[in-house]
Structure formats: C-alpha cells, structure tokens
Design a protein around this motif. Structure first.
Motif, short mmCIF file in Angstrom:
data_model
loop_
_atom_site.label_atom_id
_atom_site.label_comp_id
_atom_site.label_asym_id
_atom_site.label_seq_id
_atom_site.Cartn_x
_atom_site.Cartn_y
_atom_site.Cartn_z
N VAL A 201 0.82 -1.21 0.00
CA VAL A 201 0.00 0.00 0.00
C VAL A 201 0.86 1.26 0.00
N ILE A 202 1.69 1.41 1.03
CA ILE A 202 2.43 2.67 1.21
C ILE A 202 3.49 2.84 0.13
N LEU A 203 4.26 1.80 -0.13
CA LEU A 203 5.35 1.91 -1.10
C LEU A 203 4.88 2.31 -2.49
N PRO A 204 3.86 1.66 -3.07
CA PRO A 204 3.42 2.08 -4.42
C PRO A 204 2.88 3.51 -4.45
N LEU A 205 2.18 3.93 -3.38
CA LEU A 205 1.58 5.26 -3.38
C LEU A 205 2.60 6.36 -3.05
N SER A 206 3.77 5.98 -2.56
CA SER A 206 4.78 6.97 -2.17
C SER A 206 5.78 7.25 -3.29
N ARG A 207 5.47 6.82 -4.48
CA ARG A 207 6.41 7.01 -5.58
C ARG A 207 6.77 8.48 -5.83
N PRO A 208 5.80 9.42 -5.82
CA PRO A 208 6.18 10.84 -6.01
C PRO A 208 7.16 11.33 -4.95
N ALA A 209 6.94 10.96 -3.69
CA ALA A 209 7.86 11.38 -2.63
C ALA A 209 9.23 10.73 -2.80
N LEU A 210 9.25 9.49 -3.25
CA LEU A 210 10.52 8.80 -3.50
C LEU A 210 11.29 9.48 -4.62
N VAL A 211 10.60 9.86 -5.68
CA VAL A 211 11.27 10.52 -6.80
C VAL A 211 11.81 11.88 -6.37
N THR A 212 11.03 12.62 -5.58
CA THR A 212 11.51 13.91 -5.05
C THR A 212 12.77 13.72 -4.23
N THR A 213 12.78 12.72 -3.36
CA THR A 213 13.96 12.41 -2.56
C THR A 213 15.14 12.04 -3.45
N ALA A 214 14.88 11.24 -4.47
CA ALA A 214 15.95 10.80 -5.36
C ALA A 214 16.58 11.98 -6.10
N ILE A 215 15.74 12.88 -6.60
CA ILE A 215 16.26 14.01 -7.38
C ILE A 215 17.10 14.93 -6.51
N PHE A 216 16.58 15.30 -5.34
CA PHE A 216 17.35 16.19 -4.46
C PHE A 216 18.60 15.51 -3.94
N SER A 217 18.52 14.22 -3.62
CA SER A 217 19.71 13.49 -3.15
C SER A 217 20.78 13.48 -4.23
N PHE A 218 20.38 13.23 -5.46
CA PHE A 218 21.35 13.19 -6.56
C PHE A 218 22.00 14.55 -6.78
N ILE A 219 21.19 15.60 -6.82
CA ILE A 219 21.73 16.94 -7.08
C ILE A 219 22.65 17.38 -5.95
#
Length: 292
Positions: A201-219
């Motif tokens: 439930v939580i993991l599939p619905l949290s994809r936008p937050a995961l992508v936001t974390t990934a982008i800022f972490s990478f930059i």
C-alpha cells in the motif's frame, strides 16, 4: 447600451488584456535572461581562449575553440572519466540509501504506534537546525576511529543508509499522512501485516515522494564539495567538484578555459536527471493526498 458601444467596450477590454499579457511576458523573459546569463556565459567561455575569457564579458566568443574540452579531460594524471565515475557511483548509491532508509523511517513515524513516537520525531526534526559544519568534526572523529577515512563509500554512503537526512524523512512523513488510513485498514482486514501494508500500500503510493527524494539526493550529492573534500584524499577517489578545484593550483595559476569546459560537462548529468523526473518531482511536491 447600443450594440456598437458594446463592441467597442469588448475591443478595449481585449486590448487591455493583451497589453497586460505582453507586459507580464516581457517581465518573465527579462527575469529568465537575468537568471540564465551566468550559465550562458560559462558555456560561451568554455569556447573562448584563456586571454579572451579575462577580457570579453559577452556570451559569444570572438574566436571559437573547442580545445578546452580535450585539454580539461586529460589535464591530470587521472582522466576526468574517473572523476565522473566516482561521482556517479557515490550519487547513485546515496540516492538508493536515502530513498530506502528515509522511506522506512517515515513509515514508522507516520503509520506505526510505538512508545515516545512524538518525542523521537521532534528530535529528528530538531536535527534540521544543526548546520552540517557543526557535525563534520564529530563525524570525522567517529569515522577515523572506525578506519573509514580514505574509503570513499563508507563515510559518504553508510550514514545515508541510517536515515540521517531528516528533511527527506519529514517530506515522506507529510506525504504519507495524506494517504487515507482506510487503505491500511482494508489491507489489514485482508490479512496484511504492517510489513505487508508497507509493501503493498504505502510503497506504491509513495512514488512521487521517493522521486523527489531521489532528485534532491542526486543533485546535492553531485554538487557536494566540502564533505567529499574532507573524506577523500587520493586523486583516484576524487569526485567532479573536487577535480574542478584542481584547475586552480596553490600559486594562483588557473586554467579557466578547461575549468569552464569541465564545469559545463558536470552540469549535464544533473540536467538530464532533473528533466527525466521533473514531472514526478512537481507531483511529489504538490501532492497532499489522494484525489479521485
């Protein structure tokens, strides 16, 4: 009011609206040019000679040369390829470590019940008030005691796997609080444990937050200079930000053309990473719950 008068009034309103649009567009274009000028100047300067860089403030070079890219790529005993590989490995591992650890920690704070949850969440938020410069000395002492100095993956990656980035934990907690708890209850009725609720439930619905974390972490990791400078001492372990500093030696002599050329290339991974996930980044920032 007669029909001709109504028509004239409508024409005046359309003209006013058009003029207002034109003014706003002109202001936006002027602001865009002001913001993009430094970037455009760096790109243009990478094709100028060293003498022209110091004398020509315009964006376009008077004498075009691409030799700085070749010279900058092979300026040191280690090729710039090595620096790009080091930065890519560290940045990608940081993305994975931050995404996984912060997601699990956020799930615990947002969904699970455990003693002193509010207290520990407040402590976690309080760490946002601590500047990184304050923490670098005790961290260095700990890592030096563990023998992790000059091992690039350990001091730079292991802390990220322990959910030490409070900003991302807070971001995910706020996102998960917008997910209806009815979904958790439905999954529990179907026989899911807390781990099942998290996974299905939580993991599939949290994809936008995961992508936001990934982008800022990478930059942030790709552009990080100070932390990597502290823990990396061997030339073969250097990342791109530290390598760019090598173009200015201890005597003050600098190879500006080569430095600008490598700076332009160093922007490409961040730009491509952002373009690939920009839609999901905006969704992750703006989404406050489920709609439908």
């Amino acid at each position: 009011m007669t029909a001709p008068a109504v028509a004239r009034l409508a024409t005046i309103r359309r003209n006013r609206f058009t003029i207002g649009q034109a003014v706003r567009l002109a202001v936006l274009i002027a602001g865009l040019l002001l913001v993009l000028y430094p970037l455009a100047w760096v790109i243009g300067s990478s094709f100028k000679s060293d003498a022209e860089i110091a004398s020509n403030i315009s964006v376009l070079p008077t004498e075009f040369t691409a030799s700085h890219y070749t010279a900058g790529w092979n300026s040191f005993d280690v090729s710039f390829t090595r620096f790009f590989i080091n930065s890519s490995v560290i940045a990608l591992l940081t993305v994975v470590a931050n995404a996984v650890s912060c997601l699990v920690a956020a799930y615990a704070f947002a969904r699970l019940r455990f003693p002193m949850r509010g207290f520990w969440f407040a402590i976690m938020i309080g760490t946002l008030l601590l500047p990184g410069d304050v923490l670098i000395i005790p961290q260095y002492i700990v890592f030096n005691t563990l023998g992790w100095i000059d091992t690039p993956l350990l001091p730079l990656i292991v802390p990220k796997a322990l959910a030490t980035e409070a900003f991302f934990v807070f971001l995910m907690v706020q996102f998960m609080r917008g997910i209806p708890r009815d979904l958790d209850e439905a999954a529990t009725i179907d026989g899911c444990s807390p781990y099942g609720v998290f996974w299905h439930v939580i993991l599939p619905l949290s994809r936008p937050a995961l992508v936001t974390t990934a982008i800022f972490s990478f930059i942030w990791t790709w552009n990080d200079f100070f932390t990597q400078l502290v823990y990396l001492n061997d030339l073969e372990d250097y990342t791109v930000p530290i390598a760019l500093r090598l173009f200015i030696d201890s005597t003050g002599q600098s190879s500006l053309g080569a430095m600008f050329a490598m700076s332009v290339l160093s922007l490409l991974p961040v730009f491509l990473f952002f373009v690939a996930f920009q839609r999901m980044l905006v969704e992750g920032i703006n989404t406050s719950g489920l709609k439908g």
